[in-house]
Design an enzyme around this catalytic site. Structure first.
Site, PDB file in Angstrom:
ATOM      1  CD1 TRP A  64      -2.876   1.542   0.803  1.00  0.00           C
ATOM      2  CD2 TRP A  64      -1.430   2.298   2.338  1.00  0.00           C
ATOM      3  NE1 TRP A  64      -3.337   2.757   1.259  1.00  0.00           N
ATOM      4  CE2 TRP A  64      -2.466   3.250   2.196  1.00  0.00           C
ATOM      5  CE3 TRP A  64      -0.405   2.554   3.260  1.00  0.00           C
ATOM      6  CZ2 TRP A  64      -2.515   4.431   2.931  1.00  0.00           C
ATOM      7  CZ3 TRP A  64      -0.441   3.733   3.982  1.00  0.00           C
ATOM      8  CH2 TRP A  64      -1.496   4.658   3.819  1.00  0.00           C
ATOM      9  CB  SER A 122       1.860  -4.832   2.618  1.00  0.00           C
ATOM     10  OG  SER A 122       1.032  -4.265   3.592  1.00  0.00           O
ATOM     11  CG  MET A 123      -1.992  -3.221  -0.611  1.00  0.00           C
ATOM     12  SD  MET A 123      -3.171  -1.920  -1.143  1.00  0.00           S
ATOM     13  CE  MET A 123      -4.330  -2.855  -2.133  1.00  0.00           C
ATOM     14  CG  ASP A 160       4.884  -6.440   9.999  1.00  0.00           C
ATOM     15  OD1 ASP A 160       4.270  -5.378  10.221  1.00  0.00           O
ATOM     16  OD2 ASP A 160       4.971  -6.960   8.876  1.00  0.00           O
ATOM     17  CG  HIS A 203       4.895  -3.938   7.046  1.00  0.00           C
ATOM     18  ND1 HIS A 203       4.264  -5.162   7.045  1.00  0.00           N
ATOM     19  CD2 HIS A 203       4.263  -3.184   6.100  1.00  0.00           C
ATOM     20  CE1 HIS A 203       3.286  -5.164   6.143  1.00  0.00           C
ATOM     21  NE2 HIS A 203       3.276  -3.987   5.556  1.00  0.00           N
TER      22      HIS A 203
END
Length: 309
Positions: A69, A135-136, A260, A289
């Site tokens: 993201w 991630s996303m 994270d 992250h």
């Protein structure tokens, strides 16, 4: 004038040139030049006409990188540059509204983003692909399998994926209230996103990460449009991928850091590992992250090994 500088008569010059041509013609034939590599498309055009900027480096097995993201394809610079020298074809692209891609007013839902991924794979005619999503982007990959199948993909690497179901539900009590996500969109993303980036930059990386690297990461994220930030956050936080992840039947590698704070290991990486039928989980101790920035050498080695096996 000396003999060495006396010009040849015209007929003698023609004779000399003709003789040189005859000598060249008598030499053994050299190998024909190798045919040029197939021309690669300069741009990708999504189904709705949105142009997607992409990088395509190297030759060999294709590895397609999807950014998390708010990040453009440049976030994979340290992976693509190194791995393209190791016999992999490294492709990365800017999600719509990110980086150098077009920024339309719609299309930031997981269905459309999955269709964008399909356009990249199809228009570059990539096969036997290793998908790497941060991630996303894990949601885009999962939805790609749901909508398009996995014929072009042979392996998937989920890097620090988000929770398969971020929002709280009756059967998902560890999720966060939907109101919290909406407040983040209205009171942070649409009011003072640069300040939020500044305040939350340090947990994204490690104490050893240089201020210059942090500035670069913030610069990458500041290039993303407000529309994309809001709508991609909405798509990723309202999605429930729990029933779709088992459909990713190819070999799956999940890499996650145990420090994270953006996507905690227990509710994210471990849940992906439990839901994907052919999954292996690797935990990086003390890792945050932003693994592509903080654990470059280790991550590159794991991607290379995964792609080669």
């Amino acid at each position: 004038m000396t003999a060495a500088t006396t010009p040849l008569p015209r007929r003698h010059a023609i004779t000399v040139l003709t003789g040189i041509g005859a000598i060249v013609a008598s030499l053994p034939a050299t190998a024909a030049p190798k045919p040029a590599a197939a021309k690669r498309p300069a741009s990708i055009v999504a189904r709705d006409g949105t142009r997607l900027y992409h990088r395509d480096w190297g030759e060999g097995r294709p590895v397609v990188f999807l950014a998390g993201w708010g990040l453009p394809s440049e976030c994979w610079a340290y992976q693509a540059a190194a791995l393209s020298e190791e016999g992999l074809r490294c492709v990365s692209y800017d999600r719509r509204g990110h980086g150098r891609s077009d920024a339309p007013g719609n299309g930031y839902d997981y269905d459309t983003l999955a269709d964008d991924l399909a356009a990249v794979l199809e228009q570059l005619d990539l096969r036997d692909v290793v998908l790497v999503g941060h991630s996303m982007a894990g949601g885009e990959i999962v939805r790609y399998f749901s909508r398009h199948g996995g014929a072009r993909v042979s392996k998937v690497l989920f890097l620090a994926p988000m929770s398969p179901c971020p929002a709280r539900k009756a059967d998902n009590p560890t999720g966060l209230p939907a109101e919290m996500f909406e407040q983040f969109r209205t009171h942070v993303l649409l009011r003072d996103y640069p300040r939020w980036l500044e305040e939350n930059a340090r947990p994204f990386v490690t104490p050893q990460t240089s201020p210059e690297m942090m500035d670069w990461i913030r610069g990458l994220m500041l290039g993303t449009t407000a529309k994309a930030l809001v709508e991609c956050n909405r798509a990723s936080t309202t999605a429930d991928l729990r029933s779709e992840i088992p459909g990713v039947k190819v070999p799956v590698l999940i890499i996650h850091g145990d420090k994270d704070v953006s996507a905690p290991l227990e509710t994210s990486g471990k849940r992906y590992a439990a839901l994907a039928p052919n999954a292996k989980l690797i935990v990086y101790e003390g890792a945050p992250h932003g693994l592509m920035f903080t654990h470059i050498e280790r991550l590159n080695g794991d991607i290379l090994a995964f792609a080669r096996t």
